[in-house]
Design a protein around this motif. Sequence first.
Motif, PDB file in Angstrom:
ATOM      1  N   ILE A 190      61.417  41.686  28.175  1.00 28.05           N
ATOM      2  CA  ILE A 190      60.890  40.646  29.058  1.00 28.05           C
ATOM      3  C   ILE A 190      61.966  40.311  30.085  1.00 28.05           C
ATOM      4  CG2 ILE A 190      60.141  38.250  29.216  1.00 28.05           C
ATOM      5  CD1 ILE A 190      58.946  38.555  26.405  1.00 28.05           C
ATOM      6  N   GLU A 191      61.600  40.435  31.346  1.00 27.37           N
ATOM      7  CA  GLU A 191      62.502  40.073  32.442  1.00 27.37           C
ATOM      8  C   GLU A 191      62.190  38.634  32.860  1.00 27.37           C
ATOM      9  OE1 GLU A 191      65.424  41.201  35.513  1.00 27.37           O
ATOM     10  OE2 GLU A 191      64.726  42.256  33.729  1.00 27.37           O
ATOM     11  N   LEU A 192      63.220  37.800  32.894  1.00 25.47           N
ATOM     12  CA  LEU A 192      63.055  36.390  33.220  1.00 25.47           C
ATOM     13  C   LEU A 192      64.030  36.020  34.326  1.00 25.47           C
ATOM     14  CD1 LEU A 192      62.051  33.469  32.660  1.00 25.47           C
ATOM     15  CD2 LEU A 192      63.783  33.341  30.850  1.00 25.47           C
ATOM     16  N   GLU A 193      63.501  35.433  35.393  1.00 28.32           N
ATOM     17  CA  GLU A 193      64.350  34.969  36.492  1.00 28.32           C
ATOM     18  C   GLU A 193      64.189  33.463  36.648  1.00 28.32           C
ATOM     19  OE1 GLU A 193      63.512  37.142  40.042  1.00 28.32           O
ATOM     20  OE2 GLU A 193      63.918  39.097  39.111  1.00 28.32           O
ATOM     21  N   THR A 194      65.313  32.778  36.692  1.00 25.31           N
ATOM     22  CA  THR A 194      65.314  31.316  36.798  1.00 25.31           C
ATOM     23  C   THR A 194      66.578  30.871  37.521  1.00 25.31           C
ATOM     24  OG1 THR A 194      65.397  29.263  35.531  1.00 25.31           O
ATOM     25  CG2 THR A 194      66.353  31.198  34.491  1.00 25.31           C
ATOM     26  N   ASN A 195      66.537  29.669  38.097  1.00 21.94           N
ATOM     27  CA  ASN A 195      67.716  29.146  38.797  1.00 21.94           C
ATOM     28  C   ASN A 195      68.690  28.439  37.860  1.00 21.94           C
ATOM     29  OD1 ASN A 195      66.717  30.048  41.275  1.00 21.94           O
ATOM     30  ND2 ASN A 195      65.606  28.141  41.660  1.00 21.94           N
ATOM     31  N   ASP A 196      68.294  28.261  36.597  1.00 27.79           N
ATOM     32  CA  ASP A 196      69.160  27.555  35.640  1.00 27.79           C
ATOM     33  C   ASP A 196      69.398  28.443  34.416  1.00 27.79           C
ATOM     34  OD1 ASP A 196      70.521  25.784  33.999  1.00 27.79           O
ATOM     35  OD2 ASP A 196      69.271  24.066  34.550  1.00 27.79           O
ATOM     36  N   ILE A 197      70.302  29.396  34.570  1.00 27.63           N
ATOM     37  CA  ILE A 197      70.583  30.368  33.512  1.00 27.63           C
ATOM     38  C   ILE A 197      71.176  29.689  32.274  1.00 27.63           C
ATOM     39  CG2 ILE A 197      72.125  32.278  32.870  1.00 27.63           C
ATOM     40  CD1 ILE A 197      69.777  33.274  34.369  1.00 27.63           C
ATOM     41  N   LYS A 198      72.074  28.761  32.484  1.00 23.45           N
ATOM     42  CA  LYS A 198      72.758  28.123  31.349  1.00 23.45           C
ATOM     43  C   LYS A 198      71.760  27.380  30.462  1.00 23.45           C
ATOM     44  CE  LYS A 198      76.655  25.103  30.242  1.00 23.45           C
ATOM     45  NZ  LYS A 198      77.766  24.267  30.818  1.00 23.45           N
ATOM     46  N   LYS A 199      70.907  26.571  31.060  1.00 20.81           N
ATOM     47  CA  LYS A 199      69.926  25.808  30.296  1.00 20.81           C
ATOM     48  C   LYS A 199      68.899  26.726  29.650  1.00 20.81           C
ATOM     49  CE  LYS A 199      66.931  21.729  30.680  1.00 20.81           C
ATOM     50  NZ  LYS A 199      66.412  20.679  31.604  1.00 20.81           N
ATOM     51  N   THR A 200      68.490  27.765  30.389  1.00 14.80           N
ATOM     52  CA  THR A 200      67.521  28.729  29.854  1.00 14.80           C
ATOM     53  C   THR A 200      68.078  29.437  28.630  1.00 14.80           C
ATOM     54  OG1 THR A 200      66.535  29.071  32.032  1.00 14.80           O
ATOM     55  CG2 THR A 200      66.166  30.785  30.378  1.00 14.80           C
ATOM     56  N   SER A 201      69.341  29.845  28.691  1.00 19.28           N
ATOM     57  CA  SER A 201      69.972  30.525  27.563  1.00 19.28           C
ATOM     58  C   SER A 201      69.997  29.625  26.334  1.00 19.28           C
ATOM     59  CB  SER A 201      71.401  30.946  27.926  1.00 19.28           C
ATOM     60  OG  SER A 201      71.395  31.846  29.005  1.00 19.28           O
ATOM     61  N   ILE A 241      60.557  28.678  36.511  1.00 18.81           N
ATOM     62  CA  ILE A 241      60.572  30.133  36.335  1.00 18.81           C
ATOM     63  C   ILE A 241      60.213  30.784  37.665  1.00 18.81           C
ATOM     64  CG2 ILE A 241      59.491  32.092  35.174  1.00 18.81           C
ATOM     65  CD1 ILE A 241      58.894  30.221  32.829  1.00 18.81           C
ATOM     66  N   ASN A 242      61.115  31.631  38.167  1.00 21.76           N
ATOM     67  CA  ASN A 242      60.832  32.371  39.405  1.00 21.76           C
ATOM     68  C   ASN A 242      60.036  33.645  39.133  1.00 21.76           C
ATOM     69  OD1 ASN A 242      62.328  30.449  40.838  1.00 21.76           O
ATOM     70  ND2 ASN A 242      64.241  31.564  40.458  1.00 21.76           N
ATOM     71  N   PHE A 243      60.284  34.238  37.969  1.00 26.07           N
ATOM     72  CA  PHE A 243      59.542  35.438  37.567  1.00 26.07           C
ATOM     73  C   PHE A 243      59.662  35.607  36.056  1.00 26.07           C
ATOM     74  CE2 PHE A 243      59.601  39.868  36.211  1.00 26.07           C
ATOM     75  CZ  PHE A 243      58.392  40.321  36.706  1.00 26.07           C
ATOM     76  N   ILE A 244      58.569  36.055  35.433  1.00 26.08           N
ATOM     77  CA  ILE A 244      58.619  36.466  34.036  1.00 26.08           C
ATOM     78  C   ILE A 244      57.584  37.562  33.832  1.00 26.08           C
ATOM     79  CG2 ILE A 244      56.992  34.689  33.239  1.00 26.08           C
ATOM     80  CD1 ILE A 244      58.681  34.600  30.618  1.00 26.08           C
ATOM     81  N   GLY A 245      57.984  38.632  33.140  1.00 25.30           N
ATOM     82  CA  GLY A 245      57.057  39.731  32.909  1.00 25.30           C
ATOM     83  C   GLY A 245      57.689  40.804  32.047  1.00 25.30           C
TER      84      GLY A 245
END
Length: 304
Positions: free
Chosen positions: A228-239, A282-286
């Motif tokens: 799963i590819e995930l793009e977001t502006n907040d990598i730290k919080k997402t992790s 989320i900018n992109f997920i797929g």
Amino acid sequence: MTYILQTNQLSKAINGKQLIEDVNIHVKKGEIYGFLGPNGAGKTTVMKIITNIWKPTTGTVELFGEKLTPKSYDVLKRIGSIIEFPCFYEHMSGKENLWLHCEYMGYYNPDSVDNALGMLGLQDAADQAVKSYSLGMKQRLGIARAILCRPELLVLDEPVNGLDPAGIKQTRNLFKTLCTEYGITIIISSHILSEIESIADTIGVIKRGHIVKEISMKEIYGMDAPYIELETNDIKKTSYILSEQLGLDNFKITNNDSIRIYDGKTTTKNISAALAKYNVDINFIGKKTESLEDYFLKLTEEGK
């Protein structure tokens, strides 16, 4: 397995500098073989030796089951090639250059020149002097010359250099047609990995003069599970959410705004819901699978 082209412990040194060493490549009849490597890895050196422009320091080349020698004239007539940038008689027209090549090769088919020019979209420029051609037109004329005499093997070193996107697409389709409909085997190098990925059956990867891998595209696509590819502006919080809230540990941050999640226990829906709960955009997920570029970068360590 019988190969239309193979090299055996091929090495080349010039002025004490080792360009390639112990190179073994194997090209099957009727396939498109993508030859990949970073700049300076040795791709052009190998192709020059295959086409008898350069002689190896050690090792041998076998073409059509015969060992290549300086006098393998009949064997070389069965090959078309572009090595580096194609050269022409600039004061002559495109058509005249192709007719001259036919004379040189002893190939006399009255329709061959017009057919080759037509395949590369050069009919309107056929009677113009080559000095008036753009870089892309010269590259297309080089491809026309390479296929002119209906070779059994095409050796193409960066053949889409200088072509615009439309020209790249045209040549991509042409190479596929030559392989599937005319039975021409093709070995092609390119720095545009997406182009190789779209046409190649097998790839060979060379690094610092050594072959590091030969593998079919089917094997590449089959060796890794989808991620799963995930793009977001907040990598730290997402992790943090992926790890602490969803209990995932098999994921990798690939750049400043992208994460790849390899854990098959979760879904894009679960991830999206968890991130929405904590107000993470989320900018992109797929779902994706590993590309040739991913695999190439792993082998050459260029991604590190």
